[in-house]
Write a protein that holds these residues in place. Structure first.
Motif, PDB file in Angstrom:
ATOM      1  N   VAL A  69      50.179  44.033  34.972  1.00 21.94           N
ATOM      2  CA  VAL A  69      49.105  44.865  34.431  1.00 21.94           C
ATOM      3  C   VAL A  69      47.795  44.083  34.348  1.00 21.94           C
ATOM      4  O   VAL A  69      46.725  44.588  34.719  1.00 21.94           O
ATOM      5  N   VAL A  70      47.880  42.847  33.859  1.00 21.41           N
ATOM      6  CA  VAL A  70      46.677  42.009  33.747  1.00 21.41           C
ATOM      7  C   VAL A  70      46.086  41.743  35.130  1.00 21.41           C
ATOM      8  O   VAL A  70      44.856  41.807  35.325  1.00 21.41           O
ATOM      9  N   ALA A  71      46.936  41.464  36.112  1.00 20.00           N
ATOM     10  CA  ALA A  71      46.461  41.220  37.480  1.00 20.00           C
ATOM     11  C   ALA A  71      45.793  42.466  38.048  1.00 20.00           C
ATOM     12  O   ALA A  71      44.725  42.386  38.674  1.00 20.00           O
ATOM     13  N   LEU A  72      46.411  43.632  37.829  1.00 21.72           N
ATOM     14  CA  LEU A  72      45.846  44.890  38.313  1.00 21.72           C
ATOM     15  C   LEU A  72      44.483  45.147  37.690  1.00 21.72           C
ATOM     16  O   LEU A  72      43.509  45.465  38.394  1.00 21.72           O
ATOM     17  N   ALA A  73      44.392  45.004  36.369  1.00 20.44           N
ATOM     18  CA  ALA A  73      43.129  45.251  35.668  1.00 20.44           C
ATOM     19  C   ALA A  73      42.045  44.268  36.130  1.00 20.44           C
ATOM     20  O   ALA A  73      40.886  44.666  36.377  1.00 20.44           O
ATOM     21  N   THR A  74      42.415  43.004  36.284  1.00 17.81           N
ATOM     22  CA  THR A  74      41.445  41.976  36.690  1.00 17.81           C
ATOM     23  C   THR A  74      40.884  42.244  38.076  1.00 17.81           C
ATOM     24  O   THR A  74      39.663  42.203  38.297  1.00 17.81           O
ATOM     25  N   ILE A  75      41.767  42.548  39.013  1.00 22.23           N
ATOM     26  CA  ILE A  75      41.321  42.783  40.399  1.00 22.23           C
ATOM     27  C   ILE A  75      40.481  44.057  40.486  1.00 22.23           C
ATOM     28  O   ILE A  75      39.458  44.090  41.200  1.00 22.23           O
ATOM     29  N   LYS A  76      40.863  45.097  39.761  1.00 21.82           N
ATOM     30  CA  LYS A  76      40.080  46.335  39.793  1.00 21.82           C
ATOM     31  C   LYS A  76      38.698  46.128  39.202  1.00 21.82           C
ATOM     32  O   LYS A  76      37.700  46.655  39.712  1.00 21.82           O
ATOM     33  N   ILE A  77      38.614  45.334  38.117  1.00 23.11           N
ATOM     34  CA  ILE A  77      37.310  45.059  37.497  1.00 23.11           C
ATOM     35  C   ILE A  77      36.438  44.222  38.436  1.00 23.11           C
ATOM     36  O   ILE A  77      35.240  44.497  38.619  1.00 23.11           O
ATOM     37  N   LEU A  78      37.028  43.189  39.044  1.00 19.33           N
ATOM     38  CA  LEU A  78      36.277  42.348  39.959  1.00 19.33           C
ATOM     39  C   LEU A  78      35.802  43.125  41.197  1.00 19.33           C
ATOM     40  O   LEU A  78      34.707  42.900  41.710  1.00 19.33           O
ATOM     41  N   LYS A  79      36.648  44.052  41.634  1.00 20.73           N
ATOM     42  CA  LYS A  79      36.288  44.863  42.799  1.00 20.73           C
ATOM     43  C   LYS A  79      35.075  45.743  42.503  1.00 20.73           C
ATOM     44  O   LYS A  79      34.176  45.894  43.333  1.00 20.73           O
ATOM     45  N   LYS A  80      35.023  46.308  41.263  1.00 20.76           N
ATOM     46  CA  LYS A  80      33.880  47.149  40.893  1.00 20.76           C
ATOM     47  C   LYS A  80      32.608  46.323  40.729  1.00 20.76           C
ATOM     48  O   LYS A  80      31.517  46.786  41.029  1.00 20.76           O
TER      49      LYS A  80
END
Length: 264
Positions: free
Chosen positions: A253-264
């Motif tokens: 979950v942390v990895a998913l949230a981090t990558i999605k935030i960085l992508k935005k």
């Protein structure tokens, strides 16, 4: 930290994590692409009925869960193909029925001493050599099926109507995908448990979609990500003495949230 690798149960946990991640990456990609996450969740929770039945009959628990999960997958495939407008209600009923059957059989089993919580929330540290053999055979079976039937599975996954026009047996491959999902669910029980298994199947795949442009690449990337999450979760579980299943999912979950935030 490295000295813990000398213990057999740690070695088994690492091997199990890798084997489960390979299956989860491949099958998770099919689950997400076919939009059958809810159906797979129904199969996962229905498998508890097989666990209860296995405890009552005194047979291997993973064997009982496998048979029950496969039967459930076939029933769900038959029912949903005929009545798609009531999929949510049907899955809800089978979900609850499977759990209820498992609880009833466990209640009427005299003097059982099985740690059933590990099957709900996972206990990868408790993986046995027999479990590793089961997971290895499952991985081999999944890889062979997906490689051999890749083109029809790809066609059915992305456009079932077009696949049917091309002469592909859509019902057969739809059922096959659900059966493969049920087998993967049973294999992942020891790692993350029935409650959290859907997260392991879907989170790495959602991330893999960001980097992949076709199904085969998505399967490979998803398997790699799932392996990374599982191994990191195991380390955190060992260091802080918390549930391995929850640790693995929280890392995901942390990895998913981090990558999605960085992508935005």
């Amino acid at each position: 930290m490295l000295e813990v690798l000398q213990y057999d149960f740690i070695q088994n946990a690492i091997i199990a994590g890798i084997l489960i991640s390979i299956a989860a990456g491949i099958i998770g990609s099919l689950v997400v692409v076919n939009k059958i996450t809810f159906l797979t969740g129904g199969i996962a929770h229905s498998a508890y009925g097989g666990i209860g039945l296995a405890v009552y009959l005194g047979i291997p628990i993973l064997f009982g869960a496998t048979i029950f999960a496969i039967i459930t997958a076939i029933l769900i495939a038959i029912i949903t193909l005929k009545n798609k407008s009531r999929i949510d209600a049907i899955i809800g009923m089978m979900w609850a029925s499977g759990m209820a059957i498992g609880i009833v059989f466990i209640d009427i089993t005299p003097g059982y001493n099985v740690d059933l919580m590990s099957y709900l929330f996972g206990s990868i540290i408790a993986v046995s050599s027999e479990d590793l053999i089961f997971m290895s055979l499952l991985d081999i079976f999944i890889v062979i099926i997906v490689v051999f039937f890749y083109k029809p599975i790809l066609a059915v996954s992305y456009d079932s109507e077009f696949a049917g026009l091309r002469g592909i047996n859509v019902k057969f491959f739809y059922t096959l995908i659900l059966i493969l999902a049920s087998l993967c669910v049973v294999a992942a029980i020891k790692a993350v448990g029935l409650i959290l298994v859907i997260a392991l199947l879907t989170i790495p795949t959602y991330l893999a979609e960001t980097f992949a442009n076709k199904l085969s690449n998505m399967m490979i990337i998803s398997s790699i990500l799932a392996t990374m999450f599982t191994l990191c979760g195991l380390v955190i579980s060992y260091l802080y003495d918390i549930s391995s299943g929850a640790s693995i999912i929280m890392v995901s979950v942390v990895a998913l949230a981090t990558i999605k935030i960085l992508k935005k």
